[in-house]
Design a protein around this motif. Structure first.
Motif, mmCIF file in Angstrom:
data_model
loop_
_atom_site.group_PDB
_atom_site.id
_atom_site.type_symbol
_atom_site.label_atom_id
_atom_site.label_comp_id
_atom_site.label_asym_id
_atom_site.label_seq_id
_atom_site.Cartn_x
_atom_site.Cartn_y
_atom_site.Cartn_z
ATOM 1 N N GLU A 26 45.618 -26.676 -85.003
ATOM 2 C CA GLU A 26 46.553 -27.639 -84.489
ATOM 3 C C GLU A 26 46.986 -27.372 -82.897
ATOM 4 N N ARG A 27 46.963 -26.055 -82.642
ATOM 5 C CA ARG A 27 47.257 -25.506 -81.287
ATOM 6 C C ARG A 27 45.943 -26.010 -80.432
ATOM 7 N N ALA A 28 44.712 -25.868 -81.097
ATOM 8 C CA ALA A 28 43.734 -26.178 -80.147
ATOM 9 C C ALA A 28 43.537 -27.713 -79.861
ATOM 10 N N ILE A 29 43.881 -28.458 -81.191
ATOM 11 C CA ILE A 29 43.804 -29.974 -80.704
ATOM 12 C C ILE A 29 44.800 -30.301 -79.714
ATOM 13 N N ARG A 30 45.942 -29.731 -79.865
ATOM 14 C CA ARG A 30 46.886 -30.061 -78.638
ATOM 15 C C ARG A 30 46.545 -29.579 -77.231
ATOM 16 N N GLN A 31 45.734 -28.450 -77.206
ATOM 17 C CA GLN A 31 45.161 -28.002 -75.978
ATOM 18 C C GLN A 31 44.297 -29.061 -75.534
ATOM 19 N N GLN A 32 43.437 -29.564 -76.419
ATOM 20 C CA GLN A 32 42.193 -30.710 -76.045
ATOM 21 C C GLN A 32 42.989 -31.894 -75.503
ATOM 22 N N GLN A 33 44.037 -32.073 -76.065
ATOM 23 C CA GLN A 33 44.503 -33.577 -75.802
ATOM 24 C C GLN A 33 45.217 -33.170 -74.157
ATOM 25 N N GLN A 34 45.664 -31.899 -73.947
ATOM 26 C CA GLN A 34 46.273 -31.607 -72.786
ATOM 27 C C GLN A 34 44.999 -31.893 -71.769
ATOM 28 N N PHE A 35 43.972 -31.147 -72.036
ATOM 29 C CA PHE A 35 42.781 -31.350 -71.032
ATOM 30 C C PHE A 35 42.522 -32.580 -70.706
ATOM 31 N N ALA A 36 42.348 -33.287 -71.910
ATOM 32 C CA ALA A 36 42.172 -34.835 -71.775
ATOM 33 C C ALA A 36 42.784 -35.552 -70.656
ATOM 34 N N ASP A 37 44.139 -35.464 -71.002
ATOM 35 C CA ASP A 37 45.116 -36.103 -70.036
ATOM 36 C C ASP A 37 45.049 -35.526 -68.652
ATOM 37 N N ASP A 38 44.553 -34.341 -68.376
ATOM 38 C CA ASP A 38 44.311 -33.871 -67.045
ATOM 39 C C ASP A 38 43.206 -34.560 -66.519
ATOM 40 N N PHE A 39 41.919 -34.452 -67.260
ATOM 41 C CA PHE A 39 40.650 -35.102 -66.937
ATOM 42 C C PHE A 39 41.190 -36.475 -66.412
ATOM 43 N N ILE A 40 41.771 -37.245 -67.292
ATOM 44 C CA ILE A 40 41.938 -38.703 -67.120
ATOM 45 C C ILE A 40 42.635 -38.858 -65.810
ATOM 46 N N ARG A 41 43.746 -38.130 -65.523
ATOM 47 C CA ARG A 41 44.566 -37.997 -64.175
ATOM 48 C C ARG A 41 43.783 -37.743 -63.087
ATOM 49 N N ASN A 42 42.757 -36.812 -63.240
ATOM 50 C CA ASN A 42 41.834 -36.267 -62.145
ATOM 51 C C ASN A 42 40.706 -37.493 -61.871
ATOM 52 N N ALA A 43 40.263 -38.088 -63.083
ATOM 53 C CA ALA A 43 39.233 -39.199 -63.007
ATOM 54 C C ALA A 43 39.866 -40.244 -61.942
ATOM 55 N N ARG A 44 41.198 -40.540 -62.308
ATOM 56 C CA ARG A 44 41.899 -41.763 -61.606
ATOM 57 C C ARG A 44 41.960 -41.456 -60.198
ATOM 58 N N GLN A 45 42.246 -40.066 -59.855
ATOM 59 C CA GLN A 45 42.376 -39.511 -58.491
ATOM 60 C C GLN A 45 40.962 -39.675 -57.472
ATOM 61 N N ALA A 46 40.024 -39.315 -58.507
ATOM 62 C CA ALA A 46 38.496 -39.548 -58.021
ATOM 63 C C ALA A 46 38.127 -40.758 -57.392
ATOM 64 N N ARG A 47 38.588 -41.793 -58.376
ATOM 65 C CA ARG A 47 38.346 -43.190 -57.974
ATOM 66 C C ARG A 47 39.064 -43.854 -56.869
ATOM 67 N N LYS A 48 40.192 -43.367 -56.840
ATOM 68 C CA LYS A 48 41.061 -43.669 -55.756
ATOM 69 C C LYS A 48 40.533 -43.136 -54.482
ATOM 70 N N ILE A 49 40.029 -42.067 -54.300
ATOM 71 C CA ILE A 49 39.527 -41.330 -53.091
ATOM 72 C C ILE A 49 38.033 -41.906 -52.941
ATOM 73 N N GLY A 50 37.504 -42.575 -53.881
ATOM 74 C CA GLY A 50 36.013 -43.049 -53.693
ATOM 75 C C GLY A 50 34.965 -41.847 -53.844
ATOM 76 N N ASP A 51 35.436 -40.844 -54.745
ATOM 77 C CA ASP A 51 34.405 -39.752 -55.032
ATOM 78 C C ASP A 51 33.959 -40.135 -56.201
ATOM 79 N N ASN A 52 32.733 -40.697 -56.196
ATOM 80 C CA ASN A 52 31.905 -41.140 -57.343
ATOM 81 C C ASN A 52 31.348 -39.825 -58.107
ATOM 82 N N GLN A 53 30.860 -38.769 -57.403
ATOM 83 C CA GLN A 53 29.999 -37.875 -57.918
ATOM 84 C C GLN A 53 31.222 -36.997 -58.736
ATOM 85 N N GLN A 54 32.489 -36.790 -58.245
ATOM 86 C CA GLN A 54 33.444 -36.278 -59.007
ATOM 87 C C GLN A 54 33.767 -37.004 -60.228
ATOM 88 N N TYR A 55 33.906 -38.250 -59.840
ATOM 89 C CA TYR A 55 34.361 -39.308 -61.213
ATOM 90 C C TYR A 55 33.125 -38.950 -62.187
#
Length: 202
Positions: A26-55
């Protein structure tokens, strides 16, 4: 702690390990969800700044994270289902043991049962109850006759004197007079209040 553990101690230890394993997943699942939330936030930022490679990199990492989370959820579901089956089996085992103990007790009870002695004791108890009932009826009849008898006149005079009767009557009369005086006082007070109210209006 002893070198050899009892059956109950081993069972409790297994249950603790299972619960600990469930908490870890259960702790690992919550951790993976946190990772996913962070990746989603970073992906939005990458698209915002136009960094397709990072995206693209973040999107790949997010896919792996989602796959890992789904695998952990399936593992957790499998463990929970297995635990339910184990609990059902444990309940069946306890039922079988309880029924075995009850059957043994029933067999021992019937083996120790002496119906002849029980019947004799019952008949004796019934006879004693009838005898007690008859004695009680005689006792009650005697009490009723004693209570219903007339008290001689001289005995009544000795119990309560004329002076005591007079005092009782006088006390009752005084109580009535006191109650009447109290009512008169209340009436006079009410009249006085009414008169006072009328004068204030004038």
């Amino acid at each position: 702690m002893g070198l050899f553990k009892s059956k109950e101690e081993r069972r409790i230890e297994r249950q603790m390990r299972i619960k600990q394993g469930i908490r870890n997943i259960e702790r690992a699942i919550r951790q993976q969800q946190q990772f996913a939330d962070d990746f989603i936030r970073n992906a939005r930022q990458a698209r915002k700044i136009g960094d397709n490679q990072q995206y693209l990199f973040i999107r790949s990492a997010l896919r792996k994270t989602a796959a890992m989370k789904k695998m952990l959820e399936r593992q957790l579901l499998a463990i929970r289902n297995a635990l339910l089956i184990h609990q059902q089996a444990e309940a069946s085992r306890q039922f079988a043991e309880s029924m075995g103990l009850i059957a043994a007790e029933i067999g021992r009870a019937f083996g120790e049962m002496d119906l002849s002695r029980t019947q004799a004791q019952w008949e004796k108890a019934v006879a004693q109850a009838r005898s007690m009932e008859e004695r009680m009826e005689i006792f009650l009849d005697a009490m009723e006759q004693s209570a219903g008898g007339e008290v001689p006149a001289g005995a009544a005079d000795n119990l309560v004197s004329d002076e005591e009767i007079d005092r009782m009557i006088q006390a009752d009369v005084l109580a009535e007079e006191k109650a009447e005086l109290g009512k008169l006082d209340e009436l006079e007070q009410e009249i006085a209040r009414e008169l006072g109210t009328t004068r204030q209006k004038d």
